[in-house]
Design a protein around this motif. Structure first.
Motif, PDB file in Angstrom:
ATOM      1  N   VAL A  83      11.343  -6.070 -17.746  1.00 36.81           N
ATOM      2  CA  VAL A  83      10.573  -5.229 -16.819  1.00 36.81           C
ATOM      3  C   VAL A  83       9.137  -4.990 -17.298  1.00 36.81           C
ATOM      4  O   VAL A  83       8.194  -5.073 -16.500  1.00 36.81           O
ATOM      5  N   PRO A  84       8.891  -4.678 -18.587  1.00 38.36           N
ATOM      6  CA  PRO A  84       7.496  -4.509 -19.029  1.00 38.36           C
ATOM      7  C   PRO A  84       6.645  -5.762 -18.808  1.00 38.36           C
ATOM      8  O   PRO A  84       5.450  -5.648 -18.488  1.00 38.36           O
ATOM      9  N   LEU A  85       7.246  -6.935 -18.961  1.00 35.62           N
ATOM     10  CA  LEU A  85       6.504  -8.174 -18.720  1.00 35.62           C
ATOM     11  C   LEU A  85       6.212  -8.347 -17.231  1.00 35.62           C
ATOM     12  O   LEU A  85       5.119  -8.788 -16.854  1.00 35.62           O
ATOM     13  N   LEU A  86       7.170  -7.997 -16.398  1.00 35.33           N
ATOM     14  CA  LEU A  86       6.947  -8.062 -14.952  1.00 35.33           C
ATOM     15  C   LEU A  86       5.871  -7.067 -14.531  1.00 35.33           C
ATOM     16  O   LEU A  86       5.031  -7.360 -13.668  1.00 35.33           O
ATOM     17  N   GLY A  87       5.896  -5.873 -15.131  1.00 35.51           N
ATOM     18  CA  GLY A  87       4.869  -4.881 -14.824  1.00 35.51           C
ATOM     19  C   GLY A  87       3.482  -5.365 -15.205  1.00 35.51           C
ATOM     20  O   GLY A  87       2.516  -5.192 -14.450  1.00 35.51           O
ATOM     21  N   LEU A  88       3.379  -6.002 -16.367  1.00 38.34           N
ATOM     22  CA  LEU A  88       2.085  -6.538 -16.812  1.00 38.34           C
ATOM     23  C   LEU A  88       1.613  -7.659 -15.903  1.00 38.34           C
ATOM     24  O   LEU A  88       0.420  -7.754 -15.579  1.00 38.34           O
ATOM     25  N   SER A  89       2.548  -8.490 -15.443  1.00 38.86           N
ATOM     26  CA  SER A  89       2.154  -9.580 -14.541  1.00 38.86           C
ATOM     27  C   SER A  89       1.631  -9.041 -13.219  1.00 38.86           C
ATOM     28  O   SER A  89       0.803  -9.673 -12.564  1.00 38.86           O
ATOM     29  N   GLY A  90       2.122  -7.851 -12.818  1.00 41.52           N
ATOM     30  CA  GLY A  90       1.648  -7.239 -11.580  1.00 41.52           C
ATOM     31  C   GLY A  90       0.317  -6.542 -11.737  1.00 41.52           C
ATOM     32  O   GLY A  90      -0.452  -6.431 -10.777  1.00 41.52           O
ATOM     33  N   SER A  91       0.008  -6.064 -12.938  1.00 33.77           N
ATOM     34  CA  SER A  91      -1.231  -5.300 -13.146  1.00 33.77           C
ATOM     35  C   SER A  91      -2.407  -6.173 -13.561  1.00 33.77           C
ATOM     36  O   SER A  91      -3.568  -5.800 -13.356  1.00 33.77           O
ATOM     37  N   ILE A  92      -2.133  -7.330 -14.136  1.00 35.24           N
ATOM     38  CA  ILE A  92      -3.218  -8.148 -14.704  1.00 35.24           C
ATOM     39  C   ILE A  92      -4.154  -8.671 -13.614  1.00 35.24           C
ATOM     40  O   ILE A  92      -5.340  -8.895 -13.851  1.00 35.24           O
ATOM     41  N   GLY A  93      -3.634  -8.855 -12.387  1.00 32.48           N
ATOM     42  CA  GLY A  93      -4.431  -9.456 -11.320  1.00 32.48           C
ATOM     43  C   GLY A  93      -5.675  -8.665 -10.977  1.00 32.48           C
ATOM     44  O   GLY A  93      -6.762  -9.230 -10.831  1.00 32.48           O
ATOM     45  N   ALA A  94      -5.532  -7.345 -10.837  1.00 26.81           N
ATOM     46  CA  ALA A  94      -6.691  -6.525 -10.481  1.00 26.81           C
ATOM     47  C   ALA A  94      -7.725  -6.526 -11.596  1.00 26.81           C
ATOM     48  O   ALA A  94      -8.937  -6.582 -11.341  1.00 26.81           O
ATOM     49  N   VAL A 143      -3.665  -6.971   6.368  1.00 26.20           N
ATOM     50  CA  VAL A 143      -2.593  -6.138   6.914  1.00 26.20           C
ATOM     51  C   VAL A 143      -2.162  -6.652   8.288  1.00 26.20           C
ATOM     52  O   VAL A 143      -0.959  -6.787   8.574  1.00 26.20           O
ATOM     53  N   VAL A 144      -3.143  -6.956   9.146  1.00 22.47           N
ATOM     54  CA  VAL A 144      -2.815  -7.470  10.479  1.00 22.47           C
ATOM     55  C   VAL A 144      -2.134  -8.835  10.375  1.00 22.47           C
ATOM     56  O   VAL A 144      -1.147  -9.116  11.076  1.00 22.47           O
ATOM     57  N   PHE A 145      -2.628  -9.670   9.490  1.00 25.56           N
ATOM     58  CA  PHE A 145      -2.032 -10.996   9.269  1.00 25.56           C
ATOM     59  C   PHE A 145      -0.572 -10.858   8.837  1.00 25.56           C
ATOM     60  O   PHE A 145       0.311 -11.578   9.329  1.00 25.56           O
ATOM     61  N   ALA A 146      -0.303  -9.943   7.915  1.00 26.79           N
ATOM     62  CA  ALA A 146       1.059  -9.737   7.420  1.00 26.79           C
ATOM     63  C   ALA A 146       1.988  -9.300   8.550  1.00 26.79           C
ATOM     64  O   ALA A 146       3.127  -9.768   8.654  1.00 26.79           O
ATOM     65  N   LEU A 147       1.510  -8.409   9.414  1.00 30.72           N
ATOM     66  CA  LEU A 147       2.335  -7.932  10.523  1.00 30.72           C
ATOM     67  C   LEU A 147       2.665  -9.058  11.503  1.00 30.72           C
ATOM     68  O   LEU A 147       3.808  -9.206  11.946  1.00 30.72           O
ATOM     69  N   LEU A 148       1.658  -9.845  11.859  1.00 24.95           N
ATOM     70  CA  LEU A 148       1.888 -10.948  12.799  1.00 24.95           C
ATOM     71  C   LEU A 148       2.844 -11.983  12.212  1.00 24.95           C
ATOM     72  O   LEU A 148       3.738 -12.489  12.910  1.00 24.95           O
ATOM     73  N   ALA A 149       2.661 -12.311  10.927  1.00 33.66           N
ATOM     74  CA  ALA A 149       3.553 -13.267  10.270  1.00 33.66           C
ATOM     75  C   ALA A 149       4.979 -12.730  10.236  1.00 33.66           C
ATOM     76  O   ALA A 149       5.946 -13.483  10.454  1.00 33.66           O
ATOM     77  N   GLY A 179      -0.815  -4.341  -1.627  1.00 38.20           N
ATOM     78  CA  GLY A 179      -1.839  -5.278  -2.079  1.00 38.20           C
ATOM     79  C   GLY A 179      -3.234  -4.693  -1.983  1.00 38.20           C
ATOM     80  O   GLY A 179      -4.082  -4.922  -2.856  1.00 38.20           O
ATOM     81  N   VAL A 180      -3.488  -3.915  -0.916  1.00 33.30           N
ATOM     82  CA  VAL A 180      -4.788  -3.256  -0.757  1.00 33.30           C
ATOM     83  C   VAL A 180      -5.036  -2.292  -1.918  1.00 33.30           C
ATOM     84  O   VAL A 180      -6.139  -2.217  -2.477  1.00 33.30           O
ATOM     85  N   LEU A 181      -4.018  -1.550  -2.302  1.00 34.11           N
ATOM     86  CA  LEU A 181      -4.159  -0.604  -3.416  1.00 34.11           C
ATOM     87  C   LEU A 181      -4.250  -1.330  -4.754  1.00 34.11           C
ATOM     88  O   LEU A 181      -5.033  -0.942  -5.627  1.00 34.11           O
ATOM     89  N   ARG A 182      -3.468  -2.382  -4.921  1.00 37.85           N
ATOM     90  CA  ARG A 182      -3.511  -3.143  -6.177  1.00 37.85           C
ATOM     91  C   ARG A 182      -4.901  -3.707  -6.434  1.00 37.85           C
ATOM     92  O   ARG A 182      -5.399  -3.687  -7.560  1.00 37.85           O
ATOM     93  N   MET A 222       1.045 -10.008  -0.687  1.00 40.80           N
ATOM     94  CA  MET A 222       0.490  -8.921  -1.481  1.00 40.80           C
ATOM     95  C   MET A 222      -0.467  -9.452  -2.547  1.00 40.80           C
ATOM     96  O   MET A 222      -1.561  -8.914  -2.750  1.00 40.80           O
ATOM     97  N   VAL A 223      -0.071 -10.522  -3.222  1.00 38.44           N
ATOM     98  CA  VAL A 223      -0.918 -11.117  -4.260  1.00 38.44           C
ATOM     99  C   VAL A 223      -2.199 -11.679  -3.655  1.00 38.44           C
ATOM    100  O   VAL A 223      -3.285 -11.555  -4.228  1.00 38.44           O
ATOM    101  N   GLY A 224      -2.080 -12.310  -2.462  1.00 36.08           N
ATOM    102  CA  GLY A 224      -3.270 -12.854  -1.812  1.00 36.08           C
ATOM    103  C   GLY A 224      -4.268 -11.775  -1.451  1.00 36.08           C
ATOM    104  O   GLY A 224      -5.481 -11.913  -1.676  1.00 36.08           O
ATOM    105  N   ILE A 225      -3.792 -10.678  -0.884  1.00 36.86           N
ATOM    106  CA  ILE A 225      -4.669  -9.555  -0.516  1.00 36.86           C
ATOM    107  C   ILE A 225      -5.278  -8.936  -1.763  1.00 36.86           C
ATOM    108  O   ILE A 225      -6.482  -8.641  -1.815  1.00 36.86           O
ATOM    109  N   ASN A 226      -4.473  -8.746  -2.795  1.00 35.19           N
ATOM    110  CA  ASN A 226      -4.943  -8.218  -4.070  1.00 35.19           C
ATOM    111  C   ASN A 226      -6.094  -9.067  -4.606  1.00 35.19           C
ATOM    112  O   ASN A 226      -7.139  -8.557  -5.028  1.00 35.19           O
ATOM    113  N   SER A 227      -5.915 -10.391  -4.568  1.00 43.12           N
ATOM    114  CA  SER A 227      -6.910 -11.304  -5.137  1.00 43.12           C
ATOM    115  C   SER A 227      -8.249 -11.236  -4.410  1.00 43.12           C
ATOM    116  O   SER A 227      -9.306 -11.091  -5.029  1.00 43.12           O
ATOM    117  N   VAL A 228      -8.220 -11.322  -3.072  1.00 44.88           N
ATOM    118  CA  VAL A 228      -9.486 -11.358  -2.331  1.00 44.88           C
ATOM    119  C   VAL A 228     -10.208 -10.020  -2.400  1.00 44.88           C
ATOM    120  O   VAL A 228     -11.444  -9.961  -2.436  1.00 44.88           O
TER     121      VAL A 228
END
Length: 455
Positions: free
Chosen positions: A289-300, A97-103, A154-157, A70-76
């Motif tokens: 939890v607020p710190l985890l939420g921030l770590s998830g949002s900062i990437g985009a 998405v296809v890569f994730a399914l095959l893996a 990840g696509v939405l993030r 998810m983080v990899g897809i978000n980043s690219v």
């Protein structure tokens, strides 16, 4: 600057708030599932609870893999959108998405076939192994649904759609809340499936979350249509995602590994120490939890501005995020320090466990700010294609600071050595992450300024 990269415009502080608040709700919802599972499985008996103890590290490792994807897809995606290349972002989204399914198909099949030797190595008894397999067999077969849901998130993030990502998490969580009592313990004349019911509930929840995610993506600028990967450079796209996903997965897995070792070290101090540490850890998981939420949002936010060559905005985002980590971390530390005994009463009436619970909070909470800086810093580094830096500092925190400290001082400090080890590791990890992230973003800023001067 891309007009499609909405996080490259407007108030940085505003984006931090609007992206983080939904993430906080989503993270809290997901974490609640573990408590609900534990409650209903606990009604089945001690053997079932023991089976879950063996299952937990494996499912955590597999979830870490999904988070990495998810983080990899978000980043690219976020960087491509920041550069204004919507077509490349769309190709990368579909490839991811296809890569994730095959893996997932490969890993799920391997896990299904290797259950006996895997849990044999973990010393699971012959009595508990059937219960473990009852959960893990459907879980292994359902892995494609798990990784599909995470890849779609990840696509939405990457597009900065934090509210929609949160709605996906809530969909999964609510499905589990409703299905756990039915599928685990049963209702009316239906007796339930026991431990396997928890796995079925999770798979159904992930499936519903995928449906919601696909509906949301349909209303964004990126379309999920696997045919679009025909024009994609497979080698380049694989490398771009794996360069982030691999280190990110390991970074997420390192902390549970470290905590498992700390728990093993505490076992020599008695059951009260282990129980107090575990109960306080559950409280701590909600406190951060607020710190985890921030770590998830900062990437985009960082990724889009990095791709748009707006390192000044990326630095500003990290500055305000860092201030929040320090302010919130210290504030919640004061609350937990002051009311440690009161919180302990919710978990146990045993005075020895309450004492260990309170001592753990009295020592460890002062490192929450540092922990926040570390995980938010890792989110920023993953976003700018520096995932190896994030992995290195996470590994250093656990293997060079936390575990040696606890091991060397446990003979003289007893259980306090473990609690202090976590504190020191978080302080050192937070300081290191702050320095590394600031240097990376400053280098980009200076490079951009130099290029602008030459033009």
């Amino acid at each position: 600057m891309s007009e499609t990269a909405k996080l490259t415009r407007g108030s940085i502080r505003g984006h931090l708030v609007t992206q983080t608040l939904p993430m906080v709700i989503g993270v809290a919802a997901i974490m609640s599932v573990g408590l609900i599972d534990a409650y209903f499985i606990g009604q089945l008996g001690a053997a079932e609870l023991a089976a879950v103890s063996f299952i937990f590290p494996i499912t955590m490792a597999l979830t870490s893999l999904g988070v990495g994807v998810m983080v990899g897809i978000n980043s690219v995606i976020s960087r491509a959108l920041g550069e204004g290349d919507v077509e490349r972002a769309e190709r990368r989204a579909n490839f991811g998405v296809v890569f994730a399914l095959l893996a997932a198909i490969f890993l799920g099949s391997a896990l299904y076939l290797l259950l006996d030797p895997l849990f044999g190595l973990m010393q699971a008894s012959d009595a508990i192994l059937p219960l473990i397999k009852a959960y893990m067999q459907p879980y292994a077969l359902g892995m494609p649904v798990l990784l599909l849901q995470m890849s779609l998130s990840g696509v939405l993030r990457g597009q900065g759609e934090a509210r929609r990502v949160s709605a996906i998490s809530i969909t999964y969580s609510v499905a589990n809340w409703l299905l756990d009592p039915v599928l685990i313990t049963g209702v009316f004349d239906f007796g339930g499936f026991g431990v396997a019911g928890a796995a079925y509930a999770s798979i159904i929840g992930y499936g519903l979350a995928c449906v919601v995610a696909l509906f949301f993506i349909k209303h964004t600028q990126l379309a999920i249509a696997p045919a679009k990967i025909r024009g994609c450079n497979i080698g380049e796209s694989s490398s771009a995602i794996l360069r982030i996903a691999g280190p990110a997965a390991f970074s997420n897995a390192i902390n549970p590994i470290g905590l498992s070792v700390l728990t093993a070290l505490l076992a020599s101090q008695g059951e009260a120490a282990v129980a107090g540490f575990g109960a306080a850890g559950r409280l701590q998981s909600f406190a951060v939890v607020p710190l985890l939420g921030l770590s998830g949002s900062i990437g985009a936010i960082i990724g889009q501005n990095w791709g748009a060559n707006r390192a000044d905005r990326a630095r500003r985002a990290m500055y305000w995020a860092g201030l929040f980590c320090v302010g919130y971390g210290l504030s919640i530390a004061v609350v937990l320090f002051a009311f440690g005994d009161w919180f302990a009463d919710f978990f146990t009436e045993d005075p020895e466990v309450i004492d260990e619970f309170s001592r753990y909070l009295a020592i460890s909470v002062w490192g929450y700010a540092g922990y926040g800086l570390l995980i938010v810093g890792n989110g920023a580094l993953n976003a700018v294609d520096r995932a190896s830096f994030a992995l290195a500092q996470s590994a250093a925190r656990v293997f060079l600071v936390m575990l040696p400290f606890a091991w060397l001082l446990r003979a003289s400090w007893n259980s306090d050595a473990v609690y202090a080890a976590e504190l020191i590791a978080n302080i050192v990890g937070g300081a290191l992450a702050s320095l590394v992230v600031w240097q990376v973003l400053r280098d980009k800023s200076e490079t951009s300024a130099s290029a602008h001067t030459k033009r």
